[in-house]
Scaffold this active site. Sequence first.
Site, PDB file in Angstrom:
ATOM      1  N   ASP A  18      58.888 -41.081 -44.158  1.00 41.30           N
ATOM      2  CA  ASP A  18      57.937 -41.346 -45.235  1.00 41.30           C
ATOM      3  C   ASP A  18      56.514 -41.466 -44.685  1.00 41.30           C
ATOM      4  OD1 ASP A  18      57.748 -42.197 -48.128  1.00 41.30           O
ATOM      5  OD2 ASP A  18      56.884 -43.996 -47.226  1.00 41.30           O
ATOM      6  N   GLU A  52      68.895 -37.838 -27.465  1.00 39.78           N
ATOM      7  CA  GLU A  52      69.925 -38.505 -26.649  1.00 39.78           C
ATOM      8  C   GLU A  52      71.272 -38.500 -27.367  1.00 39.78           C
ATOM      9  OE1 GLU A  52      68.837 -42.561 -25.877  1.00 39.78           O
ATOM     10  OE2 GLU A  52      66.826 -41.969 -25.230  1.00 39.78           O
TER      11      GLU A  52
HETATM   12  C1  NOJ Z   1      56.134 -41.413 -50.330  1.00 41.49           C
HETATM   13  C2  NOJ Z   1      57.339 -41.680 -51.146  1.00 41.49           C
HETATM   14  O1  NOJ Z   1      57.997 -40.480 -51.414  1.00 41.49           O
HETATM   15  C3  NOJ Z   1      56.861 -42.386 -52.389  1.00 41.49           C
HETATM   16  O2  NOJ Z   1      57.841 -42.472 -53.362  1.00 41.49           O
HETATM   17  C4  NOJ Z   1      56.348 -43.735 -51.986  1.00 41.49           C
HETATM   18  O3  NOJ Z   1      55.803 -44.394 -53.104  1.00 41.49           O
HETATM   19  C5  NOJ Z   1      55.273 -43.613 -50.917  1.00 41.49           C
HETATM   20  N1  NOJ Z   1      55.598 -42.659 -49.895  1.00 41.49           N
HETATM   21  C6  NOJ Z   1      55.036 -44.940 -50.253  1.00 41.49           C
HETATM   22  O4  NOJ Z   1      56.138 -45.260 -49.446  1.00 41.49           O
END
Ligand code: NOJ
Length: 562
Positions: free
Chosen positions: A207, A276
């Site tokens: 993310d 690994e």
């Molecule tokens: C991207 C994620 O896909 C989204 O849903 C989220 O709100 C933001 N990152 C923050 O984590």
Amino acid sequence: MTTEWWRTAAIYQIYPRSFADANGDGMGDLAGIRSRLPELADLGIDAIWLSPFFTSPQKDAGYDVADYCDVDPRFGTLDDFDDMLAEAHRLGLRVIVDLVPNHSSDRHPWFQEALAAGPGSRERARYLFRDGKGDTGDIPPNNWESVFGGSAWTRVTEADGEPGQWYLHLFDSSQPDFDWTNEDVREEFRRILRFWLDRGVDGFRVDVAHGMVKAEGLPDWTPAADGGSMGGASHALVEEGVPLEPEIHDAGDGAPYWGQDGVHEIYRDWRALLDEYPGERILAAEAWVDPLPRVAKWVRSDEMHQAFNFAYLETPWDAAALRGVIDASLSAFGAVGAPSTWVLSNHDVVRHASRLALTVENLQGHGIGPRTPGLPDPVVGLRRARAATALMLALPGSAYVYQGEELGLPEAIDLPDDARQDPTWFRTHGERYGRDGCRVPLPWEADRPSFGFGPTDAAWLPQPASWADFARDRQRGVEGSTLELYRAALGGRRSHALAMGSVDWVEPSGADGVLAFRNGDVLVVANTGSADVPLPAGEVLLASAEVADGVLPADTTVWLRA
Ligand code: NOJ
């Protein structure tokens, strides 16, 4: 033996809240996912990616993690996870989990310790605490805005009851950003990676992989007005149904919090750690940067395996634009030896069965609702979505499918205001609808409570009544249904080895709204225009809509035997 499975995989995104609910509380769960896995194996995908199911107060639907190594009770237990994973593996499906390293929840023990420990402490140094500006420190440390609207800084109350330091949150105030220059943070995430790798996961979707490192000194920055909310390009522009020339925007370029060079060192470290482990575990970057050669930096041979191709997702349904982005993708990713990926929908964007028929610009992340101008014609939207998918699944590389798109689900536009839960909605005081409309629980069986999402009527977001028609049981085995189109396309992608193939344009591709290319023994022709065009001769292997009498109608893609 290495198979490099990720180069060609069709990966299905599960949004756990909305996939299947085993216990009837209205929130999907891991046991629900497990019970429905055979359906996915049957669809013809290779892997699943699960959005977060970790312990979380759910201020941002789980992208606010309070314990990275446990399952939130709403979704089940670690045992449920292990059962689900074992069942997926038994069915031949790989499992990718979401890793959220840019920020934690404010309920994470580290953040609570940081609040308690006060300024200058080792605990605060794991996050980005700063003193405010002005005589009394009541002005935020810089002018950065949260992706979800409002300031990216929140001031805390110190132990003495006085207003004190500020902390940075690129997202909601409940999502404090980590300081990735801090070795505690780096070490903790190595531990988290190992925790899930040891349990047997096949990889991680990372993310905000473009946001973890911030420029030294946290300088002020005002993003371009047309920037997408996650950084990178804006949503492709469409005016009066006519797609505008796609530009390569630099909205995210130069932002002191997106795409800083320092992120790459972190991924090289993680890649060495993953390597690994046996079994080709992968990293997939959620990096909203552009242009594509910049995204390709995330997938250099010693970094991640894949990066989401948001440039493709944001391209309008227009032959010339599509040809451009397909070429740019194959060339940018190819230059670093990585596969291209393709994606049309996810839990952050308007579902493509609606988005492709919007007639007014709608920035990524802003969402649509009853008061949005330029709302889509659902018939046109679904027709384009089917054609767009038939095109996408014929491209070489790895493709992502977001749960529900195989049913042709549109965005749920008419959600009542009081049902909305996206922090974007709250932080902009209802000015932006946000992303709830693409997150509504799936319909499985038309005649059951909650359309079979769970055993009761409960659903954390209300399902539109019209979704009975989209239910899986209404489409299974029904010729011409969207579900059967997906099954056929995923099957054909495999049997014709399209994911391993290449794109050889058939001229004049891109002109007059027609796109045509050969991939192995398949000739793919898409008509993105509004008028019929001649259908080339040959055996039709797949068609996104009915074709007859030598005519390829508007908004239709066919695969022919080349
Ligand atoms: C991207 C994620 O896909 C989204 O849903 C989220 O709100 C933001 N990152 C923050 O984590």
